[in-house]
Design an enzyme around this catalytic site. Sequence first.
Site, short mmCIF file in Angstrom:
data_model
loop_
_atom_site.label_atom_id
_atom_site.label_comp_id
_atom_site.label_asym_id
_atom_site.label_seq_id
_atom_site.Cartn_x
_atom_site.Cartn_y
_atom_site.Cartn_z
N GLU A 172 -4.15 8.22 -3.94
CA GLU A 172 -4.57 7.41 -2.80
C GLU A 172 -4.64 8.22 -1.50
OE1 GLU A 172 -6.07 4.04 -3.40
OE2 GLU A 172 -4.17 3.88 -4.44
N THR A 193 -8.84 0.85 -9.79
CA THR A 193 -8.43 -0.35 -9.05
C THR A 193 -8.61 -1.58 -9.96
OG1 THR A 193 -9.09 0.72 -7.00
CG2 THR A 193 -8.71 -1.62 -6.86
N GLY A 251 -13.67 -1.35 -7.10
CA GLY A 251 -14.98 -0.76 -6.80
C GLY A 251 -15.02 0.08 -5.55
N GLY A 252 -13.85 0.55 -5.06
CA GLY A 252 -13.83 1.47 -3.91
C GLY A 252 -14.55 0.89 -2.72
N ASP A 308 -7.84 8.53 0.25
CA ASP A 308 -8.40 7.46 1.09
C ASP A 308 -8.18 7.74 2.58
OD1 ASP A 308 -9.58 5.94 -0.84
OD2 ASP A 308 -8.01 4.42 -0.95
N SER A 337 -7.83 1.25 3.32
CA SER A 337 -8.29 0.76 2.01
C SER A 337 -9.53 -0.12 2.18
CB SER A 337 -7.16 -0.06 1.39
OG SER A 337 -7.59 -0.71 0.22
N SER A 338 -10.21 -0.34 1.07
CA SER A 338 -11.30 -1.33 1.06
C SER A 338 -10.93 -2.55 0.22
CB SER A 338 -12.58 -0.71 0.48
OG SER A 338 -12.98 0.39 1.25
N ASN A 345 -6.10 4.33 -7.07
CA ASN A 345 -7.33 4.97 -6.59
C ASN A 345 -8.25 5.32 -7.75
OD1 ASN A 345 -9.12 5.60 -4.62
ND2 ASN A 345 -8.38 7.67 -4.29
N ARG A 399 0.85 -1.20 0.00
CA ARG A 399 0.00 0.00 0.00
C ARG A 399 0.89 1.26 0.00
NH1 ARG A 399 -5.08 1.96 -1.16
NH2 ARG A 399 -6.05 3.08 0.57
N1 GLY Z 1 -8.34 3.23 -3.31
C1 GLY Z 1 -9.39 2.36 -3.01
C2 GLY Z 1 -9.14 1.54 -1.80
O1 GLY Z 1 -8.01 1.23 -1.51
O2 GLY Z 1 -10.06 1.24 -1.10
#
Ligand code: GLY
Length: 554
Positions: free
Chosen positions: A394, A355, A446-447, A397, A426-427, A375, A81
């Site tokens: 990013e 993503t 998909g965020g 986030d 992050s997701s 992102n 990350r």
């Molecule tokens: N940038 C999307 C995530 O990491 O959740």
Amino acid sequence: MFAGSPANADGPSANAIASAHPLATQAGLEILEQGGNAFDAAVAVTAALAVVEPTGSGLGGGGFWLLHRESDQKKIMIDGREMAPGFAHKRMYLDENDNVIDRASLDGPLAGGIPGIPAGIVYLAMNYGRLPLQSSLQPAINYAEQGFSVSPGLHRQIESSKESFKRYPSSASIFLLPGDVPLAGSILVQSDLASTLRSIANSGFAGFYQGEMASKIVQGVTANGGIWTLEDLNNYVVLERRPFEITYKDIKVTSASPPSSGGIVMGQILKMLEHFDLESMDHVSRAHHIIEAARRAYRDRGVFLGDPDFAEIPEQRLLDEDYIEGLALTIDPLNATPSDKFGELPEPRSTGNSTTHFSIIDTEGNRVAGTLSINRSFGSKFVIPGTGILVNNEMDDFAIKPANPNSYGLIGYEANSIDPRKRPLSSMSPTFVESKERIGILGTPGGSRIITMVLLGILDFSSGQLPESWVDLPRFHHQYKPDLVFFENNAFNQEEQQALIARGHELRESRRLYGNMQAIMWDKRTNYVYAASDKRGEGSALVKYSKDEINTDN
Ligand code: GLY
């Protein structure tokens, strides 16, 4: 987009890869055929995606690779990350009145964290692969040097980012050459990116984070308003993290741990759902319970989750049986619980074009689920001159201000505030699911909606369905705030929509279908390996055993 093949009883006799681009899937298979393992293939696919799917990930981004090594049954998450630069601080996107400066955390190099994907692929190759980087990066170098055909989807994405690219000559010279959006079918060459990949192939970590390349990166970023330093690059570290593990009924779920929220949020939802008999419910009741569980878990995400190296994450408390039961008990089977009485927030924008995810299994039984990102689509839109590297955005986030919704509408507090060298929450949720007989690998872009998409996939796995079904499922989502149920138009018919509204839910049909799931399943009972690539995207899933491909798509 579905493929299946018989495998043998000792382990899959088939290699399988599902990714968001046919050339990336092909790159991975080529590397497996050269004697590489799933981890070498993951390097090849990651690098290829950086070239052929610049909307989703790239050398200027970060990600998580979830690994299973069959020989010693080791499961580990490689955390690549992005890290906040050393000069980053909590108020960096606020004006003197503490108002958020519009788009400051989204546009241009100031929006970028220090990239982790180059370090991640070097780490993967050195510690888990068996081929040199010169081999595993070669397909990506070829795609960048010789060019690849622009897909209709990429054409559309460039079109919608055209005005942003025009702000940066270094970006326009790649994506708008010769002056406008390249047509679908035209060849996109990225010579500088090929050189950057070659530098990593030849010099590993130093080929990106040190020496001449690092100087070029820092100079390009700072000349355009960014704050990266040579020290930031040199100090980037890949971390091995214990993956998040939980059981749902008889299924073992392994997913991303913090700094991703994916595992914990999914774990809370699954554990709440264990208190209900979903299988016996009609579609509306089942959706209602999933939505209510998601509402509660996403609330905890906002309050408690962040980079575990900076914030204490109360993981045990959040998953404590009594706590989960308490949350489940607050779910009214017939009525929505309003998230609160605040005004509505904007719809989170997430279409699946930003993503990316890929899934791999090799014949030894090694597995990789990789979710990678810059992102938003094309990240910050800024290409570092002379490098071909698109810088991520990013930093958005992070909770750039407490309770201020980010571009996905997600809110956060201190646990996810900005600090130097911290990783934004992050997701991304690369995931393995295992029952006694079946092994699944899945994930999606998909965020904020990544987590609910993967969750629906897990529930479908639990119902005995195959990857084609997981990736095709009509999707719906709730994330506490805004207090809305987002849904794809085929998720609920008119009658079901009315029934949900009658329970107190406010529905918001998504403008587009969303997500781009890539999934694989090995069924040990039938010795079949299945792979599926989401029809919403342009990817491909291939299962290949001995010399022949079976049921390829695309
Ligand atoms: N940038 C999307 C995530 O990491 O959740």
